[in-house]
Each structure stands twice: as C-alpha cells, then as structure tokens.
Design a protein around this motif. Sequence first.
Motif, short mmCIF file in Angstrom:
data_model
loop_
_atom_site.label_atom_id
_atom_site.label_comp_id
_atom_site.label_asym_id
_atom_site.label_seq_id
_atom_site.Cartn_x
_atom_site.Cartn_y
_atom_site.Cartn_z
N ILE A 1 -12.03 -22.80 -17.23
CA ILE A 1 -11.06 -22.42 -16.19
C ILE A 1 -11.54 -22.93 -14.85
CG2 ILE A 1 -10.16 -20.44 -14.90
CD1 ILE A 1 -10.00 -18.93 -17.57
N ARG A 2 -12.83 -22.80 -14.57
CA ARG A 2 -13.36 -23.26 -13.29
C ARG A 2 -13.24 -24.78 -13.15
NH1 ARG A 2 -17.07 -20.23 -10.63
NH2 ARG A 2 -16.63 -21.74 -8.97
N THR A 3 -13.57 -25.52 -14.22
CA THR A 3 -13.50 -26.98 -14.11
C THR A 3 -12.05 -27.45 -13.98
OG1 THR A 3 -13.61 -27.15 -16.54
CG2 THR A 3 -15.67 -27.41 -15.31
N ARG A 4 -11.12 -26.76 -14.64
CA ARG A 4 -9.71 -27.14 -14.48
C ARG A 4 -9.21 -26.85 -13.07
NH1 ARG A 4 -9.17 -25.03 -19.81
NH2 ARG A 4 -8.12 -23.15 -19.08
N GLU A 5 -9.70 -25.76 -12.49
CA GLU A 5 -9.34 -25.46 -11.10
C GLU A 5 -9.85 -26.54 -10.15
OE1 GLU A 5 -11.09 -21.65 -10.45
OE2 GLU A 5 -9.39 -20.52 -11.31
N ILE A 6 -11.08 -26.98 -10.38
CA ILE A 6 -11.66 -28.04 -9.55
C ILE A 6 -10.83 -29.31 -9.69
CG2 ILE A 6 -13.67 -29.54 -9.26
CD1 ILE A 6 -15.39 -27.12 -10.18
N ALA A 7 -10.45 -29.63 -10.93
CA ALA A 7 -9.61 -30.81 -11.14
C ALA A 7 -8.28 -30.67 -10.41
CB ALA A 7 -9.37 -31.00 -12.65
N GLY A 8 -7.68 -29.49 -10.49
CA GLY A 8 -6.39 -29.29 -9.82
C GLY A 8 -6.47 -29.48 -8.32
N LEU B 1 -8.81 -36.69 -18.56
CA LEU B 1 -8.65 -36.35 -17.15
C LEU B 1 -7.57 -37.26 -16.59
CD1 LEU B 1 -9.81 -34.53 -14.88
CD2 LEU B 1 -11.40 -36.38 -14.34
N PHE B 2 -6.47 -36.66 -16.09
CA PHE B 2 -5.29 -37.42 -15.69
C PHE B 2 -4.95 -37.18 -14.22
CE2 PHE B 2 -4.99 -36.40 -20.17
CZ PHE B 2 -4.60 -37.60 -20.76
N ASP B 3 -4.27 -38.16 -13.62
CA ASP B 3 -3.67 -37.98 -12.30
C ASP B 3 -2.53 -36.98 -12.44
OD1 ASP B 3 -1.52 -38.63 -10.18
OD2 ASP B 3 -3.30 -39.65 -9.43
N ALA B 4 -2.53 -35.92 -11.62
CA ALA B 4 -1.56 -34.84 -11.76
C ALA B 4 -0.13 -35.31 -11.51
CB ALA B 4 -1.90 -33.70 -10.81
N ASN C 1 -18.72 -36.12 -13.37
CA ASN C 1 -18.88 -36.94 -12.17
C ASN C 1 -17.58 -37.08 -11.41
OD1 ASN C 1 -21.58 -37.31 -12.71
ND2 ASN C 1 -21.33 -39.31 -13.68
N ARG C 2 -16.46 -37.23 -12.13
CA ARG C 2 -15.16 -37.34 -11.47
C ARG C 2 -14.75 -36.03 -10.80
NH1 ARG C 2 -11.93 -41.99 -12.00
NH2 ARG C 2 -13.31 -43.63 -12.79
N LEU C 3 -15.39 -34.94 -11.20
CA LEU C 3 -15.14 -33.64 -10.54
C LEU C 3 -16.18 -33.38 -9.45
CD1 LEU C 3 -14.36 -31.45 -13.70
CD2 LEU C 3 -12.73 -32.61 -12.18
#
Length: 574
Positions: free
Chosen positions: A266-273, A284-287, A304-306
């Motif tokens: 959940i935390r890593t998805r929040e960072i991605a968002g 990992l996609f462009d939103a 690394n991308r996060l």
Amino acid sequence: MARPNDEVAALLQEYSDLLSIGGGAAYKVRAYEKAARAISGHPQDISVMDADTLRSVPGVGKAIADKVLEYLRTGSVRALDALRDEIPPGVRDLIAIPNLGPRKAATLYHDLGIASTGELVAAIHAGRLREIAGFGARTEENILHGIELTRQHGERVHLDTAMERAEELVERLLSVGGCQRCTHAGSLRRFVETIGDVDVLAAADEPGPLMETFTEREPVEEVIATGETKSSIRTTDGLRIDLRVVPLRAWGAALQYFTGSRAHNIRTREIAGHAGLKLSEYGLFDAETDQLVVSETEEEEVYNRLALPWIPPPLREDRGEIEAARKRELPDLVSETDIRGDLHTHTDLTDGVSPLEDMVATAAERGYAYYAVTDHAPGLPMHRMTDEKVRAQRERVRELDGAYRGMRLLHGSELNIGPDGEVDWPEEFLNGFDVCVASVHTHFDQPREEMTRRLVRACENPCVNIIGHPTARLIGRRPAVDADLDEVFRACARTRTALEINASPRRLDLRDDDILLAKQYGVRFAVDSDAHSAVHLAGLRYGVGTAQRAWLTGEDVINTWPLHQLRRFLRPPS
C-alpha cells in the motif's frame, strides 16, 4: 515431497502416541519416540537402506526396522492401522492440543469417554474433568488456552516445512523448458514464522508447460484451481501453493507485489501515485497514458523508479522501512554468511541423536570459525548428565579442537534455569566451560513476577553468557512464558548477557517484535541452531531470517564476531 526420514519419523511418533493412548507399555512408547527423533535427525536417506543398515541407526531395533521397511515397501504399517482403527480420530486430535498430550488424552478417553475437541470443551464447562485426579481448575484453564492456540495456528505450517516444499518446486519448475525465472515470494520470502500458503512466481512466454508440471506431478493431492497464468494446488501434506506466471518484462514488479506485505505494498503504491505512476503486479505504468515505465526485469529498478533503494524482503512490514529507505538509513542486515559459529548445539550424550564427532565434522563443512557443544546439564534428570560425563566430553572436545583447520571448538553447557533462577552446578564448576547457555525448561506457568525474577536472576549469574530460547514458546504448541520482558531486557543489557534467537522453526524464540524491543535497551544477541542432529545445523538460516526481520546487523549478533572478540564477551577480564 516430504523428506523420507521426516515422513517415517512422523509415522513412528504417531505410533508412539497411539500406543500411549491405548495403554501400551511405557518402555515401548519411549522406544518409538526415541526412534522417531533418531530417524528425523539421521543424515542418510533411510528409504535406500536395507534392514541391517536401518538397525545401525541409534534407537532402531528389529521391530522398528521391520515397520519402517514395511512402510517403505507398502505405504502403510499394519500395526499402526490397527491402532488407528481402535482409537477414534477425535481422540487422536486431542494429542495435538498444547498442555494435553497422549497420556492425558488417554485418561480423558478411558475415564470420561471424551473422543473429540468439542466433547472436551463441553466437559470442561460442565466441570466433569474435576472428577479425575490431576485435572483441577488450572489444568482446565491450560487446556482451553491450548485449544485456542491450536485454532489460531489453524492451517498454517512451520517455516521450514514451507521452505522445503517451495525450494523443491522452484527447482523443478526451473528445469521446465521456457522457464526464464522462478522463485518463492509472499510471506515465505519475508521469513514470517508460520506460513498459510506458499506463493511461487515464474516468468515465461508460454505458461502452459509450467502449469502442467505444477498441477500434474507429485506432491499434488488436490488441484484447487487452474488457469492460464495462475493455478493453486494442495500438497499431500496439506500445504496450499499458488503459482503465478508473468512475462519476463513484468518480473520485477510482480516479485515486489507478490512478496508483500500488504501494508508495505500500500505504501509503495501510494508513492507511485504521488509520482504520477501506477504500480501493480503487471508493472510500473504512467498513470495518464498507461505506458509501461519499467521494462527492466529486476525488483531493484522498481524501487529505484520510486526514488527508493531496494528494501530487503524481511523488512517489508511497514515498520519504518520506507522512511529509513528515503533517508538512506536501511541497516546492513546480518546474513547467514556473517555467522562465524554456532553457540548452542547438542549431541547424543543427552537428547541429541548425532555423536560429537559428526556434529563437529558437519560444523566444519559449514565453514565455521568456531563451534560450541552445549549439552544439557544435570538439572533435567531425564538427560542423565553427570559431572563425570561432562568432564569426559570436555576432554574429547579438547582432543578434537584443531582437527579441522580454521575451526576452534568451545565446550559449553545448556543449563536449566530453576524456578528460583538458580542454574545447574556451582560457580567453580561452571568456570570450566567456555560458554554457558541458560534456558527455562520447566515450570512454564509461574506467575509473571516470579518468572521475571527467575530470568533476571539467571542474567545476574556471572557464568551465564546467553539466555536460550528466552520465552520458552513452541509455535502452535506452547505459549510464551509470562514475564516482564522490559525488565528482563534491562537486566541483559546491565549484565552483558546475550539473548538467543533460537533458529529451530518450532521455536523462533525470540520473536522479531521482542528482538526489536530488546535492541532498544542495547542487548546483544546470539543466533543459534539448537541443533539436536547434524542435519539440523542448517536450520540456522531461519534464525537469521528472524534476526533480519528485527533489523539486526552483524554487530548486534555476537557469533558474527571474531573469536578473540567473542571470548572477551564470554569471559571479560576481571
């Protein structure tokens, strides 16, 4: 599949338990229990042994060897089947209840006709158990607690059982043509102490051959679900395993996703968002455009991308690892290769099944710089230790010291911490040991104040170096003792007494949460196997996994230190 030795050992243990319930002779019950331990810890595969070789295993006589050969030949044992027919399945289930065991189960069955857990609970609430000598209010309370412990444990299996099955399966799948990657994931990769189901992840362009191998070969008992990229099975020993197959380009994201934990993800998805990205098991996609951003195959690239360094799986529990990663303050976790020696092991002088020479040889094969033999002391009479026996063992240890270049031997003892905190042997005798581990083996139900004082007094003994399996728990079988751990940890820090991280998958004691707390007090730790056979020395990996979950570094663990530094800790200059 289960290791043949473990499979046969379980069979002999069941026979021992059923003999006990059925009123069999005590000597015979003990003989089959001893043989079960010996076969489980025997280094050779018993499935390829003939009768003479089988009888050379300690504790295996002709009658037991005949039953083992019968099972290996036919898949069953007539004598065991007869006992199973005689004793209802519900009574056999009672054996598994902590604080009960075969003898009490037999009493309940014969005296009150109790033949299931449900009947036992009803009898306790009706006060029927108090009709039997030795079954008072405290016993009823302990049994109910044991039933609840069993229910909580549920269908979960010990860490080593899940790891062995997963590694066997991964090796098999990697041999299938077209398999590009394969590993276990989920809670097993995070070294969680018990496993509900095993997640296996594979990468391939064509999932079909992998799914066919996964669902159609041993040890499959039941195919729960099957699909193009995901299938689930239940093995012959009751473990659920899920296989997911992804394209290689999604490997890094999929491995991160299926390793978990849920809170970490959940935390890593929040960072991605927040970065305008979407993270899922597919990549990992462009939103906005849904374009794949990470096409590399490694997990490190996803992190690394996060804007994060790679986070070791045992830390992924949302216990501060994200914040530490952002600050570049993740610990350099202790690893199995950091461990220079094992400080708590047993031989066949007490309750181990391998002779001293075999234990030492196996330790040398593991590349240890030092190795301690710590058989039980006289405080546990069933082990029949004497002053003469331990002195003779010390002489033999000294003779073997140096036999394996690069490895020094330490002679020690696992002392019993008595109800008042006293340990075996006076101080002048204890001074002859290189290392003393002290553990609670009896009187587990002492009140909190007494148990706390008991452990603190052991810490204050100047000859005690390590508190072994500090809470005395057995996972799914016996709860931790009730003690004020803050007080115990303060005493350990004050007296320079290390706390053990017992690597036995049945113990894993201390727990990771307790280790995290103890570390705040400045306590040091020893990761030990508590091996009772040469085979089980390799179980140290599970203690290391627990230490990693608790954020420990090599500096926190005394048996990563060079011998000269360890000796100063064990016997500081006066």
